[in-house]
Design an enzyme around this catalytic site. Structure first.
Site: not given
Ligand code: NCD
Length: 347
Positions: A170, A92-93, A142, A120
């Site tokens: 986050h 989703r992110t 990320r 690499k």
């Molecule tokens: C979260 C994350 O990646 O930190 N998920 C997200 O961004 N929707 C929480 C998780 O992974 O549990």
């Protein structure tokens, strides 16, 4: 929201009408606007003030409305390049940042990290410098290591958005959670909010504790002592290891996934035992206020931290609203950062 709730068959009583929204679209495009978001990057909730948080949420409300129109386009990122670099899996992110950038007219590129030179042996910083030479305006990152995104931001000359770094922060997740709460409850202060489960490994919990604390809410953390961070006393929260006690009269119940990928030992006896003690079901939820909402950032482990039927109960769960608000919040954050980029170039 009320209309949305009705469309979805939800009991409208838990979704209060929200405040009328100012017309941001025109204002956003105006040159010389006073800087309403005095930050170059969005690396975490920690550096944000309550007015910064409100500025993002107000603008996100505007985008939430736009996203429900047939024409969802706005051109505040026209001409800009957005690169998404996800060194950890994401559904989703990543999708949400990509949709957000495209709706705002940016050229969006998703780096396939599995196929990149990182494999690499190129370092994160070398990759970032290479991309930086292509003049991106926004980098969405990320990374599994806490602090990696901050480090990267020091090496590039574009705006960096943290899409989750290790167990550190986050920020867009906490902001979308805040927007979901504000729209469902009609306010974002003086609420009693329980965050439950694997607090120790969760960047979502950390960012939420900071954001909800800054907005003057009462925060309760519920989970086994093995999943509580060691210096929890410094967070200004109440800690419980019993769900019935911790959930008593709360307005919001936020469940967290067991972050097994960040665990290096036996933190729980078994998933079955964990579900029995800490999994949210209708019986445990009955201790919260009758109109308490249920949240989860996803991905969910049904039958481990939450009962599947409850997660799908549109009268209690706002999990799909969180996903919807995710796009709006990311549009708002990128809009505000882009406005700063334009102002800096014009100066
Ligand atoms: C979260 C994350 O990646 O930190 N998920 C997200 O961004 N929707 C929480 C998780 O992974 O549990």
């Amino acid at each position: 929201m009320r209309q949305f709730a009705q469309e979805q068959g939800r009991r409208p009583s838990i979704t209060l009408p929200r405040r009328a929204m100012p017309a941001y679209k025109a204002a956003t495009l105006q040159k010389g606007l006073p800087m309403s978001f005095p930050h170059r990057h969005l690396l975490g909730i920690e550096p944000l003030s309550p007015p910064d948080i409100t500025a993002i949420l107000d603008r996100a409300d505007f985008y939430a409305d736009l996203n429900r129109q047939a024409d969802k386009h706005n051109d505040v990122l026209a001409g800009m390049t957005q690169i998404n670099m996800f060194f950890e899996n994401s559904t989703r992110t990543q999708a949400s940042f990509e949709i957000a950038g495209k709706r705002l007219g940016a050229d969006v590129m998703n780096m396939a990290m599995q196929a990149s030179s990182i494999k690499k042996g190129e370092t994160l910083i070398d990759t970032a410098l290479t991309l930086n030479a292509m003049h991106p305006d926004l980098l969405v990152v990320r990374h599994p290591q806490s602090g990696a995104v901050d480090l990267l931001a020091q090496k590039v000359n574009c705006a960096v958005l943290n899409a989750g770094d290790g167990r550190h922060e986050h920020p867009t997740q906490a902001l979308l959670d805040a927007l979901t709460i504000r729209r469902a409850k009609g306010r974002l202060h003086r609420l009693s909010i329980a965050i439950c489960g694997d607090i120790a490994h969760s960047r979502v919990a950390r960012s939420n504790i900071m954001l909800l604390g800054k907005m003057e809410n009462r925060i309760r953390l519920i989970g086994p002592p093995t999943l509580m961070p060691s210096q929890i006393g410094e967070f200004g929260v109440e800690v419980f290891d019993d769900m019935a006690e911790g959930l008593k009269d709360v307005d919001v119940v936020m469940m967290l996934r067991l972050q097994k990928e960040r665990m290096d030992g036996g933190f729980i006896p078994s998933e079955r035992e964990y579900y029995h003690r800490y999994g949210l079901d209708a019986e445990k939820l009955a201790h919260a206020k009758p109109d308490a909402i249920v949240m989860h950032p996803g991905p969910m482990n049904r039958g481990v931290e939450i009962d599947g039927t409850l997660a799908d109960d549109i009268n209690r769960s706002v999990i799909q609203d969180q996903v919807e608000m995710g796009v709006a919040v990311r549009m708002a954050a990128m809009d505000l950062l882009a406005q700063n980029i334009r102002n800096a170039r014009a100066a």
